[in-house]
Design a protein around this motif. Structure first.
Motif, PDB file in Angstrom:
ATOM      1  N   ALA A  41       0.756  -1.092  -0.096  1.00 34.14           N
ATOM      2  CA  ALA A  41      -0.069   0.136   0.150  1.00 34.14           C
ATOM      3  C   ALA A  41       0.710   1.164   0.098  1.00 34.14           C
ATOM      4  CB  ALA A  41      -0.869  -0.086   1.106  1.00 34.14           C
ATOM      5  N   ALA A  42       2.217   1.186   0.543  1.00 26.51           N
ATOM      6  CA  ALA A  42       2.897   2.337   0.623  1.00 26.51           C
ATOM      7  C   ALA A  42       3.258   2.956  -0.822  1.00 26.51           C
ATOM      8  CB  ALA A  42       4.199   2.089   1.341  1.00 26.51           C
ATOM      9  N   ALA A  43       3.367   1.955  -1.718  1.00 24.57           N
ATOM     10  CA  ALA A  43       3.921   1.999  -3.142  1.00 24.57           C
ATOM     11  C   ALA A  43       2.893   2.838  -3.881  1.00 24.57           C
ATOM     12  CB  ALA A  43       4.403   0.816  -4.062  1.00 24.57           C
ATOM     13  N   GLU A  44       3.099   3.457  -5.051  1.00 23.52           N
ATOM     14  CA  GLU A  44       2.216   4.101  -5.918  1.00 23.52           C
ATOM     15  C   GLU A  44       1.533   3.127  -6.718  1.00 23.52           C
ATOM     16  OE1 GLU A  44       0.347   7.230  -7.952  1.00 23.52           O
ATOM     17  OE2 GLU A  44       1.528   7.339  -6.469  1.00 23.52           O
ATOM     18  N   PRO A  45       0.185   3.278  -6.503  1.00 24.47           N
ATOM     19  CA  PRO A  45      -0.484   2.205  -7.156  1.00 24.47           C
ATOM     20  C   PRO A  45      -0.664   2.089  -8.652  1.00 24.47           C
ATOM     21  CG  PRO A  45      -1.973   4.051  -6.457  1.00 24.47           C
ATOM     22  CD  PRO A  45      -0.639   4.237  -5.817  1.00 24.47           C
ATOM     23  N   ILE A  46      -0.758   0.847  -9.214  1.00 22.74           N
ATOM     24  CA  ILE A  46      -1.015   0.624 -10.454  1.00 22.74           C
ATOM     25  C   ILE A  46      -2.515   1.062 -10.937  1.00 22.74           C
ATOM     26  CG2 ILE A  46      -0.936  -1.019 -12.631  1.00 22.74           C
ATOM     27  CD1 ILE A  46       1.477  -2.216 -11.230  1.00 22.74           C
ATOM     28  N   ARG A  47      -2.984   1.683 -11.554  1.00 24.01           N
ATOM     29  CA  ARG A  47      -4.525   2.278 -11.780  1.00 24.01           C
ATOM     30  C   ARG A  47      -4.932   1.673 -13.044  1.00 24.01           C
ATOM     31  NH1 ARG A  47      -5.710   6.374  -8.267  1.00 24.01           N
ATOM     32  NH2 ARG A  47      -3.747   7.186  -7.071  1.00 24.01           N
ATOM     33  N   ILE A  48      -5.824   0.696 -12.863  1.00 26.11           N
ATOM     34  CA  ILE A  48      -6.669  -0.172 -13.831  1.00 26.11           C
ATOM     35  C   ILE A  48      -7.963   0.729 -13.794  1.00 26.11           C
ATOM     36  CG2 ILE A  48      -7.495  -2.297 -14.641  1.00 26.11           C
ATOM     37  CD1 ILE A  48      -4.409  -2.217 -14.035  1.00 26.11           C
ATOM     38  N   GLY A  49      -8.283   1.352 -15.055  1.00 29.16           N
ATOM     39  CA  GLY A  49      -9.490   1.922 -15.356  1.00 29.16           C
ATOM     40  C   GLY A  49     -10.735   1.064 -16.032  1.00 29.16           C
ATOM     41  N   THR A  50     -11.780   1.267 -15.521  1.00 30.21           N
ATOM     42  CA  THR A  50     -12.754   0.372 -16.327  1.00 30.21           C
ATOM     43  C   THR A  50     -14.219   1.391 -16.184  1.00 30.21           C
ATOM     44  OG1 THR A  50     -13.931  -1.926 -16.399  1.00 30.21           O
ATOM     45  CG2 THR A  50     -13.309  -0.914 -14.159  1.00 30.21           C
ATOM     46  N   PHE A  51     -14.960   1.024 -17.358  1.00 26.50           N
ATOM     47  CA  PHE A  51     -16.168   1.574 -17.680  1.00 26.50           C
ATOM     48  C   PHE A  51     -17.008   0.437 -18.120  1.00 26.50           C
ATOM     49  CE2 PHE A  51     -14.222   1.984 -21.492  1.00 26.50           C
ATOM     50  CZ  PHE A  51     -14.964   1.967 -22.425  1.00 26.50           C
ATOM     51  N   LEU A  52     -18.291   0.069 -17.415  1.00 22.04           N
ATOM     52  CA  LEU A  52     -18.841  -1.258 -17.797  1.00 22.04           C
ATOM     53  C   LEU A  52     -20.444  -0.842 -17.530  1.00 22.04           C
ATOM     54  CD1 LEU A  52     -16.617  -3.695 -15.578  1.00 22.04           C
ATOM     55  CD2 LEU A  52     -16.742  -3.549 -17.946  1.00 22.04           C
ATOM     56  N   ILE A  88      -6.774   0.914 -19.533  1.00 19.13           N
ATOM     57  CA  ILE A  88      -8.235   0.559 -19.310  1.00 19.13           C
ATOM     58  C   ILE A  88      -8.721  -0.634 -19.732  1.00 19.13           C
ATOM     59  CG2 ILE A  88     -10.391   1.625 -19.990  1.00 19.13           C
ATOM     60  CD1 ILE A  88      -9.419   4.487 -20.524  1.00 19.13           C
ATOM     61  N   VAL A  89      -9.430  -1.389 -18.903  1.00 19.68           N
ATOM     62  CA  VAL A  89      -9.799  -2.529 -19.279  1.00 19.68           C
ATOM     63  C   VAL A  89     -11.347  -2.482 -19.059  1.00 19.68           C
ATOM     64  CG1 VAL A  89     -10.065  -5.122 -18.828  1.00 19.68           C
ATOM     65  CG2 VAL A  89      -7.845  -3.910 -18.504  1.00 19.68           C
ATOM     66  N   GLY A  90     -12.206  -2.544 -20.266  1.00 19.74           N
ATOM     67  CA  GLY A  90     -13.603  -2.219 -20.113  1.00 19.74           C
ATOM     68  C   GLY A  90     -14.530  -2.104 -21.404  1.00 19.74           C
ATOM     69  N   GLY A  91     -15.574  -1.709 -21.234  1.00 16.96           N
ATOM     70  CA  GLY A  91     -16.306  -1.407 -22.399  1.00 16.96           C
ATOM     71  C   GLY A  91     -16.977  -2.686 -22.552  1.00 16.96           C
ATOM     72  N   SER A  92     -18.266  -2.850 -22.143  1.00 16.61           N
ATOM     73  CA  SER A  92     -19.084  -4.249 -22.286  1.00 16.61           C
ATOM     74  C   SER A  92     -19.579  -4.121 -23.475  1.00 16.61           C
ATOM     75  CB  SER A  92     -20.058  -4.141 -21.068  1.00 16.61           C
ATOM     76  OG  SER A  92     -19.639  -3.852 -19.971  1.00 16.61           O
ATOM     77  N   THR A  93     -19.986  -3.016 -24.184  1.00 13.52           N
ATOM     78  CA  THR A  93     -20.863  -3.135 -25.537  1.00 13.52           C
ATOM     79  C   THR A  93     -20.069  -2.484 -26.508  1.00 13.52           C
ATOM     80  OG1 THR A  93     -22.100  -1.072 -25.334  1.00 13.52           O
ATOM     81  CG2 THR A  93     -22.920  -3.123 -24.072  1.00 13.52           C
TER      82      THR A  93
END
Length: 383
Positions: free
Chosen positions: A24-35, A100-105
């Motif tokens: 948790a102390a390290a800078e996170p890897i940010r995974i974006g998603t829109f579903l 970004i991992v997402g986009g259902s349609t």
């Protein structure tokens, strides 16, 4: 390093941010998603979000990736293209996501393609239409089997059964429209003649008129439904009510137990192409997908109490491919991660064996599909 699996829902107006684990102390890897977690396409987005949440949590408990925790930032966009655009702008500009991992349609995916291309951020879509990956777009990749592939698999099966004259009925939404076009573009290659070509709208609740017209056309040997969601279930129920005595084919867009629930007994005998995930326990012991598919199936069903679907599997594969690319890139430099996603080779996932390249941002072929038939409320392999 060799490719391996990294792991040995609110309304759209608010984001879900998950950061957990010992790094948790390290800078996170940010995974974006829109579903599409709510609305008519929720049967796609709901298992996708649950899958991403589950594996982000599990990976963080195991120490994260490259010593950094994962942060999942999610927006529920329903099926609204404008919501998708707003969400992706926020993911890029405000949330500063790395991938970004997402986009259902298909509709929500295509609405944001110009945004991710301009921002130069790696984007792995979970939607199906071939237009997502053909022509190739530099920053856009996809996990779901293309509609063009589904047409080919269905036509192969029809060819084996001597079914040459068919009727088609498709939805007018993004996926239905695209699959209809792809199927019509392939019929001549399989010597198939389309005797009827009907459509229905996204809000239609009765397709009896179209099906009655089809039933009255002499020579039709089979019917193909090109769509996903509730529409195919309505078509299937109406089809049985009319007692149409012809084989019924569906797209891979209904490869979910939700379809069987919606269609009920009317679904009996329907055929469709689908990934091995939905029949994981029925795959041959030597099938390289079996262990992966069974592991995901067990994890998802234990966690959620829901039956596994190919749609959640696309989210699993997309996340795994993205994280493996980050590992190979040695960090989150977007250009390097994009290049490593494109180099994905021999990835054995829930959807098939993925081999991407500069000219192929999906990486699947027809071997990723099994032809299934619904029998007794379950899937049976009929290859």
């Amino acid at each position: 390093m060799t490719f391996r699996h990294i792991l040995a829902g609110c309304r759209w107006a608010a984001a879900v941010l998950i950061v957990a684990g010992g790094a948790a102390a390290a800078e996170p890897i940010r995974i974006g998603t829109f579903l599409s977690v709510t609305g008519p396409a929720s049967f796609l987005g709901d298992p996708q979000l649950k899958t991403l949440e589950m594996y982000v949590e599990t990976i963080n408990k195991a120490g994260g990736v490259l010593g950094r925790p994962l942060a999942l930032v999610h927006y529920d966009v329903g099926e609204d293209a404008r919501n998708a655009q707003t969400a992706v702008k926020r993911l890029i500009q405000n949330d500063k996501v790395d991938v970004i991992v997402g986009g259902s349609t298909t509709g929500t995916t295509m609405a944001v393609v110009p945004l991710v291309e301009k921002a130069e951020i790696p984007f792995i879509s979970l939607a199906a239409a071939v237009v997502i990956s053909e022509p190739v777009k530099k920053w856009v990749f996809k996990m779901a089997h293309a509609d063009k592939m589904a047409c080919a698999k269905i036509f192969e099966d029809m060819e084996k059964k001597g079914l040459r004259k068919i009727a088609m009925i498709s939805g007018t939404g993004g996926f239905g429209k695209s699959m209809r076009e792809q199927c019509l573009g392939l019929v001549s290659a399989y010597r198939i003649e389309v005797l009827a070509d009907e459509t229905y709208g996204p809000k239609d609740t009765d397709m009896m008129p179209q099906l009655t017209k089809m039933k009255g056309i002499a020579g039709v040997q089979a019917v193909l439904v090109a769509d996903f969601g509730q529409g195919p279930a309505i078509v299937t129920r109406n089809y049985r009510q009319l007692d149409v005595p012809l084989p019924l084919y569906q797209s891979h867009g209904v490869a979910s137990k939700k379809f069987i629930e919606l269609a009920g007994d009317a679904a009996e005998g329907a055929r469709l192409p689908a990934a091995g995930l939905v029949v994981a326990d029925k795959l041959a012991d030597g099938d390289p997908q079996k262990a992966v598919a069974l592991a995901y199936k067990k994890a998802f069903e234990t966690r959620t109490g829901q039956a596994v679907s190919t749609f959640g599997g696309h989210a699993y594969d997309g996340l795994q491919i993205a994280l493996a690319a980050i590992v190979r890139a040695g960090g989150t430099d977007k250009a390097k991660v994009r290049d490593e996603i494109e180099k994905t080779s021999g990835y054995v996932g829930t959807g098939g064996i993925v081999n991407m390249s500069a000219t192929d941002h999906m990486g699947l072929d027809l071997s990723a599909f099994h032809m299934l038939e619904i029998r007794g409320g379950d899937w049976m392999i009929v290859d």
